[in-house]
Design a protein around this motif. Structure first.
Motif, mmCIF file in Angstrom:
data_model
loop_
_atom_site.group_PDB
_atom_site.id
_atom_site.type_symbol
_atom_site.label_atom_id
_atom_site.label_comp_id
_atom_site.label_asym_id
_atom_site.label_seq_id
_atom_site.Cartn_x
_atom_site.Cartn_y
_atom_site.Cartn_z
ATOM 1 N N LEU A 185 0.882 -1.175 0.000
ATOM 2 C CA LEU A 185 0.000 0.000 0.000
ATOM 3 C C LEU A 185 0.913 1.216 0.000
ATOM 4 O O LEU A 185 1.550 1.536 1.002
ATOM 5 C CB LEU A 185 -0.928 0.003 1.222
ATOM 6 N N LEU A 186 0.998 1.831 -1.177
ATOM 7 C CA LEU A 186 1.966 2.913 -1.367
ATOM 8 C C LEU A 186 1.245 4.256 -1.352
ATOM 9 O O LEU A 186 0.455 4.562 -2.239
ATOM 10 C CB LEU A 186 2.698 2.709 -2.694
ATOM 11 N N SER A 187 1.534 5.038 -0.320
ATOM 12 C CA SER A 187 0.964 6.391 -0.267
ATOM 13 C C SER A 187 2.074 7.344 -0.707
ATOM 14 O O SER A 187 3.150 6.923 -1.067
ATOM 15 C CB SER A 187 0.520 6.698 1.153
ATOM 16 N N GLY A 189 3.618 9.204 1.256
ATOM 17 C CA GLY A 189 4.362 9.583 2.461
ATOM 18 C C GLY A 189 5.794 9.064 2.502
ATOM 19 O O GLY A 189 6.324 8.588 1.502
ATOM 20 N N ILE A 190 6.385 9.172 3.663
ATOM 21 C CA ILE A 190 7.783 8.779 3.835
ATOM 22 C C ILE A 190 7.894 7.278 4.098
ATOM 23 O O ILE A 190 8.835 6.620 3.661
ATOM 24 C CB ILE A 190 8.402 9.554 5.027
ATOM 25 N N ASP A 191 6.908 6.733 4.789
ATOM 26 C CA ASP A 191 7.072 5.396 5.354
ATOM 27 C C ASP A 191 6.863 4.246 4.363
ATOM 28 O O ASP A 191 7.621 3.277 4.372
ATOM 29 C CB ASP A 191 6.092 5.216 6.525
ATOM 30 N N SER A 192 5.811 4.355 3.546
ATOM 31 C CA SER A 192 5.491 3.180 2.728
ATOM 32 C C SER A 192 6.547 2.850 1.658
ATOM 33 O O SER A 192 6.806 1.664 1.434
ATOM 34 C CB SER A 192 4.086 3.291 2.137
ATOM 35 N N VAL A 209 -0.348 -0.576 -4.644
ATOM 36 C CA VAL A 209 -1.670 -0.003 -4.852
ATOM 37 C C VAL A 209 -1.705 1.373 -4.176
ATOM 38 O O VAL A 209 -1.183 1.542 -3.076
ATOM 39 C CB VAL A 209 -2.788 -0.941 -4.340
ATOM 40 N N PHE A 211 -4.364 4.717 -3.435
ATOM 41 C CA PHE A 211 -5.736 5.198 -3.419
ATOM 42 C C PHE A 211 -5.738 6.706 -3.553
ATOM 43 O O PHE A 211 -5.076 7.385 -2.761
ATOM 44 C CB PHE A 211 -6.422 4.813 -2.096
ATOM 45 N N ARG A 267 -9.522 3.130 6.257
ATOM 46 C CA ARG A 267 -8.354 2.246 6.168
ATOM 47 C C ARG A 267 -8.781 0.782 6.023
ATOM 48 O O ARG A 267 -8.139 0.013 5.329
ATOM 49 C CB ARG A 267 -7.438 2.447 7.363
ATOM 50 N N THR A 288 2.463 -2.540 4.537
ATOM 51 C CA THR A 288 2.158 -1.130 4.803
ATOM 52 C C THR A 288 3.341 -0.465 5.491
ATOM 53 O O THR A 288 4.247 -1.139 5.974
ATOM 54 C CB THR A 288 0.928 -0.950 5.723
ATOM 55 N N GLY A 289 3.289 0.853 5.544
ATOM 56 C CA GLY A 289 4.351 1.620 6.214
ATOM 57 C C GLY A 289 3.943 2.039 7.619
ATOM 58 O O GLY A 289 4.386 3.077 8.095
ATOM 59 N N GLN A 294 2.568 6.164 15.734
ATOM 60 C CA GLN A 294 2.924 7.356 14.951
ATOM 61 C C GLN A 294 1.757 8.338 14.818
ATOM 62 O O GLN A 294 1.941 9.539 14.945
ATOM 63 C CB GLN A 294 3.392 6.915 13.562
ATOM 64 N N SER A 297 -4.263 6.421 13.776
ATOM 65 C CA SER A 297 -4.646 5.182 13.093
ATOM 66 C C SER A 297 -3.572 4.103 13.251
ATOM 67 O O SER A 297 -3.662 3.042 12.653
ATOM 68 C CB SER A 297 -4.899 5.462 11.615
ATOM 69 N N GLN A 298 -2.554 4.384 14.048
ATOM 70 C CA GLN A 298 -1.503 3.386 14.220
ATOM 71 C C GLN A 298 -1.254 3.028 15.692
ATOM 72 O O GLN A 298 -0.149 2.649 16.075
ATOM 73 C CB GLN A 298 -0.217 3.863 13.523
ATOM 74 N N ASP A 345 -2.900 14.012 0.682
ATOM 75 C CA ASP A 345 -3.155 12.580 0.639
ATOM 76 C C ASP A 345 -4.657 12.371 0.828
ATOM 77 O O ASP A 345 -5.309 13.184 1.480
ATOM 78 C CB ASP A 345 -2.362 11.900 1.768
HETATM 79 P P1 ATP Z 1 3.236 7.107 4.855
HETATM 80 O O1 ATP Z 1 4.298 8.075 5.223
HETATM 81 O O2 ATP Z 1 3.725 5.831 4.342
HETATM 82 O O3 ATP Z 1 2.170 7.730 3.970
HETATM 83 P P2 ATP Z 1 1.742 7.777 7.156
HETATM 84 O O4 ATP Z 1 2.588 8.046 8.286
HETATM 85 O O5 ATP Z 1 1.195 8.876 6.316
HETATM 86 O O6 ATP Z 1 2.493 6.740 6.220
HETATM 87 P P3 ATP Z 1 -0.961 6.684 7.303
HETATM 88 O O7 ATP Z 1 -1.485 7.745 6.423
HETATM 89 O O8 ATP Z 1 -1.658 6.325 8.559
HETATM 90 O O9 ATP Z 1 0.571 6.887 7.729
HETATM 91 O O10 ATP Z 1 -0.871 5.383 6.451
HETATM 92 C C1 ATP Z 1 -0.373 4.201 6.960
HETATM 93 C C2 ATP Z 1 -0.084 3.261 5.819
HETATM 94 O O11 ATP Z 1 -1.280 3.009 5.089
HETATM 95 C C3 ATP Z 1 0.868 3.850 4.814
HETATM 96 O O12 ATP Z 1 2.208 3.619 5.172
HETATM 97 C C4 ATP Z 1 0.485 3.087 3.574
HETATM 98 O O13 ATP Z 1 1.049 1.788 3.578
HETATM 99 C C5 ATP Z 1 -1.019 2.960 3.709
HETATM 100 N N1 ATP Z 1 -1.690 4.104 3.041
HETATM 101 C C6 ATP Z 1 -2.127 5.260 3.581
HETATM 102 N N2 ATP Z 1 -2.675 6.063 2.661
HETATM 103 C C7 ATP Z 1 -2.611 5.394 1.484
HETATM 104 C C8 ATP Z 1 -3.011 5.690 0.138
HETATM 105 N N3 ATP Z 1 -3.599 6.840 -0.202
HETATM 106 N N4 ATP Z 1 -2.774 4.758 -0.812
HETATM 107 C C9 ATP Z 1 -2.164 3.598 -0.497
HETATM 108 N N5 ATP Z 1 -1.772 3.270 0.735
HETATM 109 C C10 ATP Z 1 -1.983 4.148 1.726
#
Ligand code: ATP
Ligand code: MG
Length: 394
Positions: A185-187, A189-192, A209, A211, A267, A288-289, A294, A297-298, A345
């Motif tokens: 699940l690739l957003s 952000g920094i983590d995924s 994937v 979203f 989520r 997931t990241g 953090q 939701s985590q 996002d």
């Molecule tokens: P990241 O830096 O990876 O975006 P985050 O700190 O923003 O993480 P969240 O937004 O809670 O944390 O998301 C947690 C995880 O859910 C993300 O690491 C990613 O794996 C998945 N995720 C979140 N938003 C999306 C998105 N729009 N599309 C795909 N995966 C998502």
């Protein structure tokens, strides 16, 4: 002159009967990566090692850069091949190579010899002693230190002789493709992206994937995710990226469910959809990241509430990392600068001011019952109408 590279691998050396599978995969990953380098290369495996030999002109830095992106490689050594195996000739080539690699700074060294050609007139200990004294005679900056040498000098006698003194650390891990397939699940952000990199390092083939929620999220936000996929594809190889339109689902949840539970419910729908696509694509797990604590939701309860809708394993390789540690890795693999570009996002658009931090699963399940039957249609439509991109390294 360097015409070849010796590739040493670590962990895949201990795989017993299946070892050849790992070696063959590593050979293929190296071949694929070298296709993007100037020149022609022959990649061969031989007795627990892999040799890359250049057939003509090539750019050494480019090849080194390529090989440091191939998981499974522990060390890379630029090698000089010596056709004429007379000992004097080997020594001449060796010293010329050492001058090139080491310059005239003082250094200490020890010679290591290996003789696979059993007809060679000298045995290994003799090669070490004689090569050592030749070096001392010809390099005033060289000094022997058999206990803690600054430079390890290798002379290997095979069909040809191989000499090398330089060893560059590879990325480690296992060749991509040796540990099945997983959906990241690739957003933006920094983590995924870091999470995807980490799983690929263990040999996992990655798909992704994303979203988005147009028009609430922009084309730029989507492009950022494509860019991130491209950056990690330098390590993971080509990535199929599934882009799912989440707008309708998000709006429906927003309309029907308590606002403090929006993030968790969204989520859970992301996980359901990711899992469906993963199944179609023969992925055996999700990535997931997420990192404990953090964001709301985590928390442990939130992670449990999201995981409750999954029937395949969900891997969260950065679960116990501090943000700083994740950032350090993001900088190392080159995703950080892209990740911090300020594009919205889809999760952040509909977030509540005070989201629940300890969602009870039964309560969330009850809230989801407030959604109409249409939600299943919406999910199906989002999956069926997803955009699929093949993202390749540059
Ligand atoms: P990241 O830096 O990876 O975006 P985050 O700190 O923003 O993480 P969240 O937004 O809670 O944390 O998301 C947690 C995880 O859910 C993300 O690491 C990613 O794996 C998945 N995720 C979140 N938003 C999306 C998105 N729009 N599309 C795909 N995966 C998502
Ligand atoms: Mg995010």
């Amino acid at each position: 002159m360097v015409q070849a590279f010796l590739i040493k691998y670590a962990e895949i050396g201990i795989k017993g009967k299946n070892r050849y599978i790992f070696e063959n995969a590593l050979v293929r990953r190296v071949q694929e990566r070298l296709l993007r380098c100037e020149g022609e290369f022959i990649v061969e495996k031989e007795q627990g090692r892999i040799y890359v030999e250049a057939a003509g002109e090539f750019d050494r830095d480019e090849v080194m850069e390529a090989l440091t992106h191939v998981f499974g490689i522990a060390h890379i050594c630029p090698v000089v091949l010596v056709e004429d195996k007379s000992f004097d000739h080997i020594c001449e080539e060796l010293v010329a190579h050492m001058r090139e690699e080491l310059g005239d700074k003082p250094f200490t060294f020890k010679v290591f010899a290996k003789r696979s050609d059993k007809n060679y007139p000298m045995k290994s200990p003799e090669i070490c002693v004689e090569a050592g004294s030749y070096i001392i005679d010809h390099m005033p900056n060289a000094k022997v230190d058999v206990h803690r040498p600054g430079v390890e000098v290798y002379v290997e006698i095979r069909a040809r002789a191989y000499v090398y003194v330089t060893s560059i650390k590879g990325p480690g891990g296992m060749p991509v493709g040796t540990s099945d397939r997983s959906m990241l699940l690739l957003s933006g952000g920094i983590d995924s992206p870091v999470a995807g990199y980490m799983m690929a390092k263990r040999g996992v083939r990655i798909e992704a994937v994303y979203f988005h929620a147009p028009p609430y999220t922009s084309e730029r936000a989507k492009q950022k995710v494509v860019d991130l996929a491209r950056i990690i594809s330098e390590y993971t190889g080509p990535i199929q990226l599934h882009i799912v339109n989440f707008t309708e689902i998000q709006l429906h949840i927003y309309e029907k469910c308590p606002h403090d539970e929006l993030t968790i419910i969204m989520r859970r729908y992301m996980m359901r959809i990711a899992q469906k696509i993963a199944g179609e694509r023969h992925c055996l797990s999700l990535i997931t990241g997420e990192s404990v604590g953090q964001v709301a939701s985590q928390t442990m309860q939130s992670l449990a509430a999201t995981a409750a809708v999954c029937n395949m394993p969900v891997f969260r390789p950065v679960i116990a990392f501090d943000k700083n540690e994740i950032i350090e890795l993001a900088e190392k693999i080159g995703t950080f600068e892209t990740s911090i570009q300020p594009f919205e996002d889809c999760c952040t658009i509909f977030v509540a001011k005070h989201p629940v931090t300890k969602p009870a699963i039964d309560k969330i399940e009850n809230s989801e019952k407030l959604l109409t039957d249409q939600i299943d249609e919406m999910v199906k439509k989002a999956i069926d109408q997803r955009e699929v991109l093949d993202v390749h390294p540059e």
